[in-house]
Design an enzyme around this catalytic site. Structure first.
Site, PDB file in Angstrom:
ATOM      1  CG  HIS A 172      47.428  82.154  60.453  1.00 47.33           C
ATOM      2  ND1 HIS A 172      47.170  82.674  59.207  1.00 47.33           N
ATOM      3  CD2 HIS A 172      47.433  83.215  61.314  1.00 47.33           C
ATOM      4  CE1 HIS A 172      47.047  83.993  59.302  1.00 47.33           C
ATOM      5  NE2 HIS A 172      47.188  84.349  60.567  1.00 47.33           N
ATOM      6  CE  LYS A 224      42.692  54.837  61.967  1.00 51.64           C
ATOM      7  NZ  LYS A 224      42.823  54.818  60.585  1.00 51.64           N
ATOM      8  CD  GLU A 279      36.348  60.716  59.611  1.00 54.25           C
ATOM      9  OE1 GLU A 279      37.084  60.622  58.619  1.00 54.25           O
ATOM     10  OE2 GLU A 279      36.179  59.784  60.422  1.00 54.25           O
ATOM     11  CB  SER A 295      40.261  50.199  61.391  1.00 53.71           C
ATOM     12  OG  SER A 295      40.874  49.484  60.333  1.00 53.71           O
TER      13      SER A 295
END
Ligand code: ARG
Length: 455
Positions: A153, A280, A287, A274
């Site tokens: 979980h 970043k 992704e 970024s």
């Protein structure tokens, strides 16, 4: 090619909707190989003369050399790679080129080419997945003792080792490899010689062409031979299943690379910056692997829906079989390569992983198990006693292994100081020696077994 029956050429839109050359030119190598096998057989069987067979074979080599050097032109008027190659062959050797299409049809020709292409794709994927397994195993070996929180979980559950976690993906990829191997074995029959749909009256030898093209033998039923696209669907089901695994691994990298987790630092090579936020380091490749899995599943859906209502034998809908397979293969190959690169170059922040494993009362089950084993409590009661110990640790703001013995004996007098031997995360993982468990010794054995099965 069918001028005998037609007075007018096709409209421009007809030409555009009909043409597959923009994508099926990717199969030119397979088309040349199929034609060479076919013409060699026609010559051997005396269906075309030895001279014509030799001229056609040499001409096909010349066409192939031209494609390799200059690329394959998008000639919509010639519709597809099969007609283009035949036209180029005619340019090269003259009228003898017209004998190549004896005893075959584009229906068995395309079925053969596409099988050859998918078979090559499977071989490429299997080599890439083998490299990914090696990367996972090498990293797992390095981290056979590195403790991390295991989750259910997405809550801290029990400590595991990072090596064990990585080997879970190795097990998935091993299944993917075996699925691709099965698909390859099942598809390795040759449809060439089924002709348009009914077979042919020429004395062809399908066993010879099948062998020449590396197939185990010819397909059995001519109707099925030209209408079957199971091999392409099966490639896509294997690809989809594999992409789902890669997507889950990618998702873990995305989570782990986030600041709240801080479990992994992706190398510069596998991160992006970024345009506005200088701090970043984004896990874009992970992704995109996650994103590509959705597109690969879409390709599988597309081909299944294309095929589901088609009567026997060939229908032109089937020309739409290739783009989803080509697209999925490109996406899968990139995804495997990207995951392999990320695994090979990742820096796992093992101190952070250990600290998180130590902070989540992840050894509560070890306390309960100790109460069962050493103090003879039924597991349900041990679970209850342990819950109170966790509550006490929470009140004191410390880990389970730091709760003073007086506090523990106040909860249950059957507890004694030996219990501290099982409350550290290292003791916890070391104790999980059941087959398939996370103990470092087991992880090393699992790596050795996996490597053994790959050689
Ligand atoms: N370009 C076609 C395809 O990919 C080749 C087969 C054409 N066959 C036909 N009967 N029109 O399916």
């Amino acid at each position: 090619m069918w001028g005998g029956r037609f007075a007018e050429g096709p409209s421009a839109v007809m030409r555009a909707i009909n043409a597959s050359i923009p994508f099926d030119k990717q199969m030119w190598r397979q088309d040349i190989a199929g034609s060479k096998a076919h013409v060699a057989m026609l010559g051997a069987q005396g269906i075309v003369s030895a001279d014509d067979a030799a001229a056609i074979a040499a001409g096909l080599d010349a066409v192939a050399a031209d494609y390799a050097a200059n690329g394959v032109p998008d000639d919509l008027a010639l519709e597809d790679i099969h007609m283009l190659t035949e036209a180029r062959l005619a340019d090269a050797i003259g009228p003898a080129a017209g004998r190549l299409h004896t005893a075959r049809s584009r229906n068995d020709q395309v079925a053969t080419d596409f099988r050859l292409w998918v078979r090559d794709a499977i071989d490429e994927v299997m080599a890439a997945l083998t490299a990914l397994r090696r990367a996972l195993q090498d990293s797992a070996e390095e981290h056979a003792d590195s403790v991390m929180p295991g989750f259910t979980h997405l809550q801290s559950a029990q400590p595991v080792t990072l090596g064990h976690h990585l080997m879970a993906y190795d097990a998935m990829i091993a299944r993917d490899l075996s699925r691709f191997a099965d698909a390859r074995a099942r598809m390795n029959s040759c449809p060439l010689g089924a002709a348009a749909l009914a077979g042919t009256s020429f004395p062809i030898d399908r066993h010879t062409t099948a062998a020449a093209l590396g197939f185990d033998g010819p397909t059995t039923n001519s109707l099925d031979s030209v209408s079957d696209r199971d091999f392409a669907i099966e490639y896509l089901t294997c690809a989809t299943q594999c992409a789902l695994h890669l997507s889950r691994l990618a998702e873990e990298f995305v989570l782990w690379a986030s600041q709240p987790f801080g479990f992994v630092a992706l190398s510069d090579q596998w991160s992006t910056g970024s345009s506005i936020m200088p701090q970043k380091r984004n896990p874009d490749a992970a992704e995109l692997v996650r994103g590509h899995s959705g597109r690969i599943l879409g390709c599988l859906t597309a081909l299944m829906v294309t095929m589901k209502g088609l009567p026997l034998a060939y229908s032109k809908d089937m020309q739409d079989d290739k783009p989803p397979v080509f697209e999925a293969h490109g996406l899968l190959a990139l995804s495997i390569a990207a995951m392999t690169g990320m695994v090979e170059s990742a820096t796992f922040r093992t101190e952070r992983m250990r600290a998180v494993a130590e902070s989540g009362y992840a050894t509560a089950t070890d306390l309960a198990d100790w109460l069962v084993r050493e103090a003879g409590l039924p597991f349900r009661e041990a679970h209850h006693v342990t819950g109170r110990a966790v509550k006490r640790a929470e009140e004191l703001g410390i880990g389970l292994d730091a709760v003073p013995i007086e506090d523990l004996t106040a909860i249950d007098p059957r507890i004694d100081a030996r219990v501290y031997g099982v409350l550290t995360v290292d003791a916890s993982v070391a104790s999980r020696t059941s087959f398939g468990g996370t103990a470092p010794a087991n992880v090393r054995a699992a790596i050795a077994a996996a490597r053994g099965e790959m050689v």
